[in-house]
Design an enzyme around this catalytic site. Sequence first.
Site, mmCIF file in Angstrom:
data_model
loop_
_atom_site.group_PDB
_atom_site.id
_atom_site.type_symbol
_atom_site.label_atom_id
_atom_site.label_comp_id
_atom_site.label_asym_id
_atom_site.label_seq_id
_atom_site.Cartn_x
_atom_site.Cartn_y
_atom_site.Cartn_z
ATOM 1 N N GLY A 130 41.062 -9.263 51.047
ATOM 2 C CA GLY A 130 40.763 -9.996 51.091
ATOM 3 C C GLY A 130 42.032 -11.646 52.331
ATOM 4 O O GLY A 130 41.774 -12.833 51.596
ATOM 5 N N ASN A 136 30.206 -11.971 60.105
ATOM 6 C CA ASN A 136 31.776 -10.668 60.230
ATOM 7 C C ASN A 136 32.921 -10.776 61.404
ATOM 8 O O ASN A 136 32.239 -11.665 61.735
ATOM 9 C CB ASN A 136 30.575 -9.696 60.773
ATOM 10 C CG ASN A 136 31.557 -8.638 60.348
ATOM 11 O OD1 ASN A 136 32.197 -8.176 59.319
ATOM 12 N ND2 ASN A 136 31.868 -6.883 61.073
ATOM 13 N N HIS A 190 35.427 -9.032 63.133
ATOM 14 C CA HIS A 190 36.775 -7.220 63.215
ATOM 15 C C HIS A 190 37.110 -7.499 64.307
ATOM 16 O O HIS A 190 37.445 -8.196 65.144
ATOM 17 C CB HIS A 190 35.204 -6.620 64.271
ATOM 18 C CG HIS A 190 35.045 -5.520 64.896
ATOM 19 N ND1 HIS A 190 35.374 -4.098 63.816
ATOM 20 C CD2 HIS A 190 35.582 -5.091 65.802
ATOM 21 C CE1 HIS A 190 35.537 -3.455 64.239
ATOM 22 N NE2 HIS A 190 35.307 -3.292 65.645
ATOM 23 N N GLU A 200 23.001 -2.994 64.117
ATOM 24 C CA GLU A 200 23.378 -2.003 64.654
ATOM 25 C C GLU A 200 24.981 -1.881 64.003
ATOM 26 O O GLU A 200 25.362 -3.767 64.201
ATOM 27 C CB GLU A 200 23.989 -1.755 66.022
ATOM 28 C CG GLU A 200 21.633 -1.452 66.841
ATOM 29 C CD GLU A 200 21.829 -2.788 66.864
ATOM 30 O OE1 GLU A 200 21.958 -3.562 67.939
ATOM 31 O OE2 GLU A 200 20.533 -3.407 65.914
#
Length: 219
Positions: free
Chosen positions: A12, A108, A110, A144
């Site tokens: 986190g 998101n 990445h 995806e």
Amino acid sequence: MLKVAVLISGRGSNLQSLIDAAGEPGYPAKIVCVISNEPNAFGLERAKKAGIPAEVVNHRDFGKDREAFEKALDARINEYGAQLVALAGFMRLLTPWFVNRWMDRLINIHPSLLPAFPGIHVHQKVIDYGARWSGCTIHFVRAEMDCGPIIIQAAVPVMPDDTESSLAARVLESEHKIYPLAVRMIAEGRVNIHNERVFVSGAEMQTQSLLNPSGSSKT
Ligand code: GRF
């Protein structure tokens, strides 16, 4: 104030960067809940310390039924009135059902310059490939894995003596900068998607090209 739900599975540290940003005066988003699929995720402690509701929705309680897990997740998120869902080290693949339900409201982070190096063990793959640059990406989520319209990226140099952990640490520093920035830009209503490309109104764009190696020194 944009209401944000943050989904985690572990440490986190990206959640912490969002908590810290949300604590700054004038930040236009508020974290309304933190949900982990892992009961022992350290991020849950970070949330509690900040006075943010922290919950566990354990995927193991739903066996192989991914959609039942996601419906439980969705119910909790809605309970808090979240308008944006931010994945921050959330290690479950989401089905099209959840992705469609939160279409263009689900982001998101990445740890690579997507679309290069999707998936896991990213930093080792970057080193093995000999890439000179890595970085991190915040993107809207599509069905995806590690796909979807890119909001912001940070580029980070790869050094010849990098290990997986030294590169991960360098990239993580940038992750902690771009996630709060992306959420701020969304909350300010400056992020628009056209034909699966993101346009950020009022954004200052980088104008410099950077080389790595940046030259050669004669000995
Ligand atoms: C980060 O590197 C993030 O990019 C990836 O998982 C890691 C999570 O780290 N998706 P943390 O839990 O935020 O510290």
